[in-house]
Write an enzyme that holds these catalytic residues in place. Structure first.
Site, PDB file in Angstrom:
ATOM      1  CG  ASP A 456      21.409 -10.955   8.525  1.00  0.00           C
ATOM      2  OD1 ASP A 456      21.094 -12.129   8.690  1.00  0.00           O
ATOM      3  OD2 ASP A 456      21.906 -10.237   9.400  1.00  0.00           O
ATOM      4  CG  ASP A 777      22.553  -7.012  11.343  1.00  0.00           C
ATOM      5  OD1 ASP A 777      22.225  -8.054  11.936  1.00  0.00           O
ATOM      6  OD2 ASP A 777      21.757  -6.327  10.698  1.00  0.00           O
ATOM      7  CG  ASP A 781      23.441 -12.284  13.290  1.00  0.00           C
ATOM      8  OD1 ASP A 781      22.583 -13.165  13.422  1.00  0.00           O
ATOM      9  OD2 ASP A 781      23.225 -11.183  12.773  1.00  0.00           O
TER      10      ASP A 781
END
Length: 1207
Positions: A456, A777, A781
């Site tokens: 990310d 997070d 996801d």
């Protein structure tokens, strides 16, 4: 609620005189609350109204306030814990040390030894009548004292067995302790927001009590049961309890019941905690399953619970899917209790093979010894078999048997699995310090093989401290935050209100904790950036929020990955409504039809103005790496009230207020971490929800891409266009064109992330399968984290759902911690290789010495007790010493090993053989000419119970010292010259080497009869040590021999590969981790079979066994885990049901499910029309060769073989 109404209410309910019949003076008993929580939907609402009047009535009975929560007074909290229980589910009791000792005693070889030792003990007390009649048997018994000492050997063996058992039990015990420590650490990690004394505080989940008011938000895993007091757009995933995959909408007036163990998928709200610990829904199931009973898994696999719960409720929605899941869950309940990683699978396999070889050797040893004795005594010397001598003969046979068993004990490397466990446990402990909280042990080792990391951006590569640095208000683009005087009052007021009200009220900016520090950002970081903008404009958001508290917000559309925006509706004093919106600029601007001008009046905002705005404002901001957020609003008439559920009409025709550029600076340590990854052969890809320009700018700053290189930076739309065919299905071939060059994927949805990970894992472009790590997070996801080989969740910013789906939690959310994980993972692999190299050398030498010694001199030069001591050094101590080597930077200088690299490299084979030869030469020289060299009596052909000879003591001592110095050699496995490099960084290693040396001196000097040792003088010690030191010199000689000279070694390296691959296989069978990607397509074999086009027949076969296949297959990502006490939410993404490709022959060859096909069924398949059956047969032989499989998996007897022949 006035007091009056309540007293009326109580008087109506005279039937329960409150204070007298409820514990602790609360108005509700545990059982009443439990019954209340059993209800759902409208029943629950009715029940609350009948029993308690309304929510406030329930709150009053529980002595709490719906807005201010509990006072937080310690006595009150203790009383609540006493009455309603604590929020803990008692874990199962750990095994006691004695239980572990008992388990260690179950080892077969040890039992054999114990029995043999007992027989030997019993017989040693027997004295035959009549002096010298039994021939050689009694020759040594003249010395009375010696004959009496015959029992010592048996006793010594028993003693050493006790030692081994205690050491094993102690290791198991400390391992268990570490697991528990880890478990409690994971549980402490989970905190929850609770209102106490009108303040929102973060509490560890275990401290929550009944009567607390908890704030729930998107991504939370509910820690207790509760009743919703107020909620915005709340949707819950209850699949973990009910098996319903659809999200359930919750509202205070429709369905207020919230259950522990369920996940908040959307929205936010406040709930009154009504049941904790064993009284909550999850707790009740745990008690049903007997969580507290021994024999259950530590934190029982939640899946087992699901199936029980589902049977209770009978809520299996889709029959077929339901049945699959049922089967799956039943299996998951029986999953092997301990986790086994790829490495452990390979090693167990290896250990079994070495063990088999050892068994054969020991059997031969015993047979030869017995035959030799019999032939010598009864044939050559023609002695009669005297009955009174029988026990003496038996004693001889027992001695031979003991020698055989000790050969076996030394041959079986029980230390292998131990070394893995020690190494992993040690790494996990140390990784804690490096901010990696490992939830699944095997993840640690998989990480060492990682070839790709999909990371990310926000919070991982960047600091996650959002600050507004630019904005566009009233037709002016400000490069930095303007002076509030420059803006019109109207615009400023709308902007401040829009930001303050249209954000989670839990998001705040608190003053810095230390002097000169930055203010603390609490809650959603993007919102913090916007609130920071309000403060920079010399305004304050708190008064605005106090004016309209959270419960007065009329409707909230919370942020989710589909909307990419958040909107809040408030009712104005005149009865009309105003909605504030904020979100990703390109998305919100599309919905705007007006924009505020310099005076703060709305003017028309035409499509071409939008384009210009994108070019002149948004793109330049994005190219500076800023995230752009657009703030807008819209007014609605109060009458008729709009249809709030019709989102598309509501979120439209907005008036834009401003566009804010928020900067999230790159973490200073990230660029160097990424360089280290690239050096280590790991590709870093960035997957982010930001727009493409922002993403590209950040990727360049991080060093993921360098200007002028040929890499892809694309957004989600383009990505999907490239990988999907006309029907919208993902095609692997298209995917293979995209992923190798892809470095940045922007504006990606969670599904895109999952598709990318799956595409890379399933790809067959490279000869090694890619091993992918993913960071995430958000709740969304989850699927990608579970699909990846290693999922990293963010410890600070991550939601509970993400943490639940992950393997490792990054406690500091920092990318450089991932690099540390890679280092540790590789270190585990190397530690095991070091240990293997050491262990196999000892094994080979000890077995050969015992075997040849026994054959030539009728007695093993190394006695049983000595062998056990060697075994102890070798297995337990060496695994401790070599498995705890700390990692070095050098580990990151090489490419990953890949999944099917043989455990034993050619360098290691060279070392093992080289050192083995050296040791054998020395030992045999000592054995056959030692007495001449040292001028001592020969120890060969000694009679039974004779005193220990100096000769054999020297052999034993030299042998052990050679192992000790070879242990130092074993520290390096890539052929490095300096074996002492960094030796003092590992205190455990040093202390073990010195400790072993000290004990060895004691054994030789004072061991006496039990160890068959005689004290040696200094000169002989000098020679022994000198021969031992020769190991180090010889190590340098071996290092000089280039590998290329030793062609045959490559075969040796491969040989182990042949042995190990089935290890993967078996591991999958018992671990249910079957994943088609794991099955590497073996090209030669595939081509061969396609040449003999047999596919139609196979499809027929496959259809016949489809049913048995379904039982054999498992979700690709199910990982049995000791820690999954909360369930994984059922992420329903197309690939959770296993894809069965048109079963390729590779699958027939490799799929354990197919290996289980009963023979009769396969035999009855119709003969293939092709007469050329030889071709098929030779094809089979070929497949056995090309696929490095152990022949057993498709030997002529196996069902697989008959299946292929019948085809």
């Amino acid at each position: 609620m006035g007091d009056l109404t309540n007293s009326d209410y109580y008087s109506k309910n005279q039937r329960n005189d409150v204070s007298s019949n409820h514990e602790g003076g609360f108005g509700v008993s545990v059982m009443e609350l439990r019954e209340l929580m059993e209800l759902r939907g409208s029943e629950a609402v009715v029940k609350i109204q009948e029993e308690y009047g309304d929510m406030d009535g329930l709150c009053q009975r529980l002595k709490t306030s719906p807005t201010e929560g509990l006072s937080g007074d310690a006595t009150d909290l203790d009383k609540r814990k006493e009455v309603y229980g604590e929020n803990l589910i008692p874990p199962k009791k750990p095994k006691t040390f004695l239980q572990l000792v008992w388990e260690a005693l179950q080892d077969v070889t040890l039992i054999i030894l114990e029995v043999a030792a007992l027989i030997s003990l019993g017989l040693s007390f027997y004295q035959p009548p009549g002096g010298d009649t039994c021939g050689t048997a009694a020759a040594g018994a003249e010395d009375e004292g010696e004959a009496e000492a015959g029992w010592i050997e048996g006793a010594a063996i028993l003693l050493s067995v006790v030692c081994v058992v205690l050491v094993t039990a102690f290791n198991d015990w400390s391992k268990e302790k570490q697991f528990r420590g880890l478990q409690s650490r994971i549980e402490q990690e989970q905190k929850f927001q609770v209102v106490r004394g009108a303040q929102v505080i973060q509490l560890p989940v275990a401290d929550i009590v009944v009567g607390d008011i908890a704030q729930i938000k998107y991504g939370d895993l509910l820690p207790t049961d509760g009743v919703l007091i107020q909620g915005n757009d709340l949707k819950i995933d209850e699949s973990s309890l009910t098996g319903e995959s659809d999200h359930v909408k919750k509202a205070a007036d429709r369905d207020p019941m919230l259950l522990s163990g369920t996940h908040v998928m959307e929205g936010s709200g406040r709930m009154l905690v009504t049941a904790v610990g064993v009284n909550s829904q999850t707790g009740i199931i745990f008690t049903l399953l007997g969580a507290g009973e021994p024999g259950e898994e530590e934190k029982k696999e939640k899946k087992g619970i699901d199936s029980i719960k589902r049977q209770e409720r009978g809520m299996i929605k889709d029959a077929e899917g339901g049945e699959m899941e049922e089967k799956e869950e039943k299996k998951k309940a029986n999953v092997s209790k301990k986790e086994k990683s790829v490495l452990q699978g390979k090693l167990t396999k290896l250990a079994v093979q070495i063990g088999k070889a050892g068994l054969v050797m020991s059997a031969i040893t015993v047979i030869i010894l017995v035959l030799y004795f019999a032939v010598d005594n009864f044939v050559l010397q023609k002695r009669p078999w005297l009955t009174e001598c029988t026990p003496i003969y038996v004693q001889y046979f027992v001695k031979f048997f003991i020698i055989g068993v000790t050969v076996l004990v030394v041959a079986v490397p029980e230390g292998l699995p131990l070394a893995v466990t020690i190494s992993l446990a040690y790494s996990v402990k140390k990784m804690m310090k490096d901010n990696n909280l490992v939830r699944h042990l095997d993840a640690c080792e998989t990480m060492g093989n990682a070839t790709a990391i999909c990371s990310d951006k926000t919070g991982t590569l960047t600091t996650n401290r959002m600050t507004a640095v630019a904005c566009y208000v009233g037709d002016v683009h400000y490069k930095e935050i303007p002076d509030p005087g420059l803006l019109s009052v109207k615009s400023l007021d709308i902007l401040v209100n829009a930001i303050s009200l249209n954000s989670a009220y839990t998001t705040k900016i608190l003053p810095a904790t230390k002097e000169g520090g930055l203010p603390m950002q609490v809650g959603n970081k993007t919102e913090c950036g916007l609130l920071g903008l309000v403060l920079d404009l010399k305004r304050d958001y708190q008064p605005v929020r106090n004016q309209i508290p959270e419960e007065k917000l009329y409707k909230v559309y919370t942020f989710n990955s589909v909307r990419k925006s958040m909107s809040t509706v408030i009712k104005l004093p005149d009865g009309s409504f105003r909605m504030y919106s904020k979100g990703a600029s390109e998305i919100v601007l599309k919905k705007c039809t007006k924009i505020l001008n310099q005076e703060g009046e709305p003017r028309v905002f035409r499509p071409r103005d939008k384009d210009e705005m994108v070019k002149k404002v948004i793109e330049p901001m994005a190219c500076d790496g800023l995230r752009t957020i657009c703030v807008a609003y819209r007014d609605f008439p109060g009458d008729p009230e709009p249809l709030w559920d019709n989102e598309n009409d509501i979120l439209n025709e907005l008036t834009a207020v401003c566009v804010v550029g928020i900067e999230d600076p790159v973490r200073p340590e990230v660029p160097s971490a990424i360089v280290r990854c690239q050096r280590a052969g790991i590709t870093v890809r960035m997957v982010t929800g930001d727009n493409i320009n922002t993403a590209r700018a950040i990727a360049i700053k991080c060093g993921i891409i360098h200007p002028g290189e040929d890499f892809l930076c694309i957004d989600g739309k383009e990505f999907n266009r490239r990988i999907r065919n006309e029907k919208g299905e993902v095609e692997q071939e298209r995917m293979d064109k995209v992923w190798p060059k892809l470095r940045v994927l922007a504006r990606s949805s969670p599904t895109d992330k999952h598709t990318l990970v799956k595409g890379i894992i399933d790809s067959c472009l490279t000869d090694q399968r890619q091993v992918v790590a993913v960071t995430g997070d958000g709740t969304n996801d989850g699927p990608a984290l579970k699909k990846a080989d290693v999922g990293f969740a963010m410890g600070i910013a991550g939601t509970d759902v993400a943490k639940e789906a992950s393997d490792i939690i990054l406690t500091d959310d920092n990318f450089s911690s991932i690099v540390k994980a890679v280092m540790w993972g590789r270190n585990v692999y190397d530690s095991i290789s070091k240990f293997l190299q050491f262990q196999l050398t000892v094994n080979v030498v000890a077995v050969i010495v015992a075997f040849t010694g026994a054959c030539i001199t009728q007695d093993s030069p190394l006695k049983a007790v000595q062998m056990l001591w060697v075994n102890l050094i070798m297995d337990t101590f060496a695994s401790l010493a070599l498995a705890t080597e700390p990692p070095t930077e050098a580990l990151l200088m090489r490419k990953p090993y890949g999944r099917n690299k043989p455990l034993i490299s050619s360098t290691m084979t060279k070392n093992i053989l080289g050192h083995g030869i050296y040791q054998l030469v020395i030992i045999f020289s000592l054995l056959f000419v030692g007495e001449q060299i040292f001028d001592i009596d020969s120890g060969r052909h000694a009679p039974l119970h004779s005193p220990p000879s100096e000769h054999y003591t020297i052999i034993f001592n030299t042998f052990v010292l050679m192992q000790l110095f070879n242990e130092i050699n074993a520290r390096k496995i890539h052929g490095e010259r300096n074996v002492f490099d960094g030796i003092f960084r590992n205190p455990i290693f040093c202390s073990i080497v010195f400790g072993t040396f000290a004990i060895q001196i004691v054994i030789v000097q004072f061991g006496g009869k039990p160890f068959s040792c005689t004290p040696l003088d200094l000169e002989k010690w000098g020679w022994c040590t000198f021969l031992g030191l020769g190991e180090l010199v010889w190590g340098q000689v071996i290092a000089t021999i280039p590998n290329s000279k030793l062609r045959f070694l490559r075969g040796a390296g491969q040989l182990t590969k042949k042995n190990e691959m089935p290890g993967d296989e078996d591991m999958n069978e018992d671990n249910e981790e079957i994943d088609h990607a794991e099955r590497e397509l073996r090209r030669g074999q595939v081509l061969w079979f396609r040449g003999l086009n047999r596919i139609q027949t196979q499809i027929r076969v496959v259809n016949a066994f489809r049913s048995s296949l379904y039982e054999g297959l498992e979700k690709p990502d199910s990982r049995p885990s000791i820690h999954n006490f909360m369930t994984h939410p059922e992420f329903r993404i197309e690939d959770t049901t296993p894809h069965i490709p048109l079963i390729d022959d590779t699958d027939l060859e490799e799929d354990p499910a197919l290996r289980m096909i009963p023979q009769s069924q396969t035999g009855s398949q119709p003969q293939s029309p092709n007469k050329n059956n030889n071709a098929v047969d030779s094809g089979i032989n070929l497949t056995i060769d090309t696929t490095s499989k152990s022949a057993a998996s498709s030997g002529p007897a196996s069902p697989l073989h008959s299946l292929e022949t019948s085809l």
